[in-house]
Design an enzyme around this catalytic site. Structure first.
Site, PDB file in Angstrom:
ATOM      1  N   GLU A 277      47.628  -0.881 -37.606  1.00 53.29           N
ATOM      2  CA  GLU A 277      46.544  -1.603 -36.913  1.00 53.29           C
ATOM      3  C   GLU A 277      45.246  -0.804 -36.922  1.00 53.29           C
ATOM      4  O   GLU A 277      44.681  -0.474 -35.870  1.00 53.29           O
ATOM      5  CB  GLU A 277      46.963  -1.931 -35.473  1.00 53.29           C
ATOM      6  CG  GLU A 277      48.107  -2.911 -35.409  1.00 53.29           C
ATOM      7  CD  GLU A 277      48.374  -3.482 -34.024  1.00 53.29           C
ATOM      8  OE1 GLU A 277      48.043  -2.812 -33.040  1.00 53.29           O
ATOM      9  OE2 GLU A 277      48.910  -4.587 -33.928  1.00 53.29           O
TER      10      GLU A 277
ATOM     11  N   GLU B 177      54.632  -7.325 -37.855  1.00 54.39           N
ATOM     12  CA  GLU B 177      54.899  -7.332 -36.414  1.00 54.39           C
ATOM     13  C   GLU B 177      54.673  -8.737 -35.904  1.00 54.39           C
ATOM     14  O   GLU B 177      53.679  -9.380 -36.267  1.00 54.39           O
ATOM     15  CB  GLU B 177      53.957  -6.393 -35.643  1.00 54.39           C
ATOM     16  CG  GLU B 177      54.283  -4.944 -35.760  1.00 54.39           C
ATOM     17  CD  GLU B 177      53.409  -4.077 -34.858  1.00 54.39           C
ATOM     18  OE1 GLU B 177      53.000  -4.541 -33.774  1.00 54.39           O
ATOM     19  OE2 GLU B 177      53.125  -2.940 -35.256  1.00 54.39           O
TER      20      GLU B 177
END
Ligand code: BG6
Length: 483
Positions: free
Chosen positions: A177, A380
Site C-alpha cells: 500500500e 487484500e
C-alpha cells in the site's frame, strides 16, 4: 458447473509479518517501527512510544505467533487448497538495524523453512518485501524514508532476498500500500520520526507534511524501481509487482463539483503511485498538485531514468470499501480508521465504519486495467468482524462468507468485462492483529486464533465455517460460491 476464472488462477490468502509473525525479539530480530506501536480501539488511536513501556501492550510483539506455528498454519492453508500464500518478510529479522554489514543468518533460515514448507504443498509464496515496517534504528537514526540513504539500505535488503530465495520465491511485491504514506502521513509506511505519543496515521496533512511525505514516497519509488531491476537481473523469472491501497471514490451527487472532486481524489490516491510504478513517470496532474501545496521535490535525472527502467510486471491492490466525496462541507465525514469522505446512503457499513461495496471492486478492476493493461491481482480483501465461539467450539461466520461471495461475484463480472485478473488473496486468512487499531477482535480469518485484546488465549487455531466454504470455492475454481 462452469467457471469464469482462468485455469491457473492463484487462489490464496494474505498476511503480514508485523501483524502476524510475532517473536519480535527472538532469532536475532531487531525492533521494527511497528514494534513501537501500542494497541488502540475504534475510538482510541494507536500511538507510538519512543521507549517501550513495561505496562504497554504492543500487539506486534506476539502477533498471532506464526513464528512458532508456521508448519501448522501452512498445513491449514494447504487444507483449503491454496495455490499461493501472500506474506511479508520482517526487514529487521534479516537486517536487525537496517544498516548492518551482513544479514542475520537465523532470520534468513527462518524464511527459507517457511518457503520450503509452502512448496511441500505446492503453494507458491507471494512475498511483500516491506509491509508497513522498517528496522526502528533506520527511523530513529536516519528518519526512515525521509532520508535518501534508505534507498541503499532497502536495495541491499531486497538484493539479499532475491539471491537467497532465488529458487523458492518468484512473486514479489516491493511495498505494501505504497500510497498510504501519502494519504496518512509519515510513520506507518514511511518510517519517519514522529513525536512520542503520536498516532501513526494522520489524515489531516499540512503542506509541510505533504512535502515530507511526497519526498519520502519518491525515495520509495526509486528504491522499488531499483529492486525491480536487480530482481530481474538475479532471476529473469521473477515477477515483481506494486501494491496500492485501492481507493474507490464516488461523487456523492451529480453536481459537477462533486464529479470533479471524485475524479481528482481517485487520480491522486490511485494513479499518482500507480503511474510511477507501472508507467515509469509521474502523471500529468502531479505538477499542479505540487504547486498548489508548495511542494518542491528533489528528483534527479538519474532518478527519472531509474523509474523508467524499473516498471513493475503486474499490478496488485487491496480493496475493502468505497468512499463518497462531495464539496458540500455540511455533510460531515464518515467513520472508520481508513475511510475518508462522507456516508454513502446506498451502502451498509461494518462495525468499524467501513462501507461494504462489492460493485466498487468491479469498478476499480475495470478502471485500473483500462489504464495499465497488465495482469492484476486482488491481494487484500475481507471483512473485519467480531467472531463468536459457540459452546460446541464452532465459529459460524456467515457474515464473512456473504461479504466474500459478493466480492468474488464482482471479480467474475470484471473477468467477463475483459480484465486480466490472475489472483485473489483475501486478507488475514488466519486471524491477526489489525493494522489500524491494533485489535485482535477485528478478525478477518478463515481460521480463528485463540487470543484476545486482554492478551488472554493460547494461540490455538480453529477453522471457521468460512474455511470449509472457501475450500469449496477453490476446489470449483470459483464456480461454486454457495454457502
Ligand atoms: C490494509 C493493510 O490497509 O488493510 C493491512 O495492508 C491491514 O496491513 C488491512 O491489516 C486491514 O486493515 P485493519 O486496520 O482492519 O487491519
Amino acid at each position: 458447473m462452469t467457471t469464469t476464472f482462468p485455469k491457473n488462477f492463484l487462489w490464496g490468502g494474505a498476511t503480514a509479518a508485523n501483524q502476524y509473525e510475532g517473536a519480535w525479539n527472538e532469532g536475532g530480530k531487531g525492533p521494527s517501527d511497528s514494534d513501537m506501536l501500542l494497541s488502540g480501539t475504534y475510538d482510541k488511536p494507536r500511538v507510538f512510544t519512543k521507549e517501550l513501556k513495561d505496562d504497554g501492550y504492543y500487539p506486534s510483539h506476539l502477533g498471532s505467533d506464526f513464528y512458532h506455528h508456521y508448519k501448522e498454519d501452512i498445513k491449514l492453508l494447504a487444507g483449503m487448497g491454496y495455490k499461493t500464500y501472500r506474506m511479508s518478510i520482517a526487514w529487521s529479522r534479516v537486517f536487525p538495524n537496517g544498516d548492518d554489514a551482513t544479514p542475520n543468518q537465523e532470520g534468513l533460515d527462518f524464511y527459507r523453512s517457511v518457503f520450503e514448507e509452502c512448496h511441500k504443498y505446492g503453494i507458491e509464496p507471494l512475498v511483500t518485501i516491506s509491509h508497513y515496517e522498517m528496522p526502528y534504528h533506520l527511523t530513529d537514526k536516519y528518519n526512515g524514508w525521509g532520508n535518501r540513504l534508505a534507498i541503499d539500505f532497502y536495495v541491499k535488503y531486497a538484493k539479499t532476498l532475491f539471491t537467497e530465495y532465488k529458487d523458492l520465491v518468484h512473486y514479489w511485491l516491493t511495498f505494501n500500500e505504497i500510497n498510504i504514506g501519502m494519504m496518512f502521513g509519515g510513520y506507518m509506511s514511511l518510517g519517519m520520526k514522529v513525536k512520542d505519543g503520536s498516532a501513526p496515521f494522520n489524515p489531516k496533512q499540512t503542506d509541510e507534511d505533504i512535502q515530507n511525505n511526497l519526498q519520502g514516497l519518491h525515495h520509495q519509488f526509486v528504491a522499488s524501481a531499483l529492486a525491480v531491476k536487480v530482481g530481474h537481473e538475479i532471476n529473469p523469472d521473477n515477477k515483481i509487482g506494486c501494491m496500492i491501497a485501492g481507493n474507490v471514490n464516488y461523487p456523492l451527487t451529480s453536481n459537477p463539483d462533486d464529479i470533479l472532486k471524485a475524479q481528482q481524489t481517485n487520480e491522486m490516491m490511485n494513479y499518482y503511485c500507480g503511474d510511477v510504478q507501472v508507467r515509469g513517470a509521474y502523471p500529468h496532474f502531479a505538477q499542479r498538485f505540487w504547486d498548489e501545496h508548495n511542494v518542491k521535490l528533489n528528483i534527479t535525472a538519474e532518478d527519472e531514468a531509474v523509474l523508467k527502467e524499473g516498471v513493475v510486471d503486474y499490478y496488485t491492490f487491496s480493496y475493502y470499501s468505497s468512499n463518497a466525496v462531495t464539496t458540500d462541507e455540511s455533510k460531515g465525514e464518515a467513520g472508520g480508521n481508513f475511510t475518508m469522505g462522507v456516508k454513502n446512503p446506498y451502502l451498509k457499513y461494518s462495525e468499524w465504519g467501513w462501507a461494504m461495496d462489492p460493485k466498487g471492486l468491479r469498478w476499480y478492476l475495470n478502471d485500473v486495467y483500462g489504464r495499465y493493461q497488465i495482469p492484476i491481482m486482488v491481494v487484500e480483501n475481507g471483512l473485519g468482524a467480531r467472531d463468536v465461539v459457540e459452546s460446541d467450539g464452532s465459529i459460524n461466520d456467515d457474515y464473512r462468507i456473504e461479504y466474500l461471495q459478493g466480492h468474488i461475484e464482482q471479480m467474475k463480472e470484471a473477468i467477463k468485462d475483459g480484465v486480466d485478473l490472475v489472483g485473489y488473496t483475501p486478507w488475514g486468512c488466519i486471524d491477526l492483529v489489525s493494522a489500524g487499531t491494533g485489535q485482535m477482535e477485528k478478525r478477518y480469518g478463515f481460521v480463528y486464533v485463540n487470543r484476545d485484546d486482554n492478551q488472554v488465549g493460547d494461540f490455538s487455531r480453529t477453522p471457521k465455517k468460512s474455511y470449509y466454504w472457501y475450500k469449496k470455492v477453490i476446489a470449483s475454481n470459483g464456480a461454486d460460491l454457495d454457502n
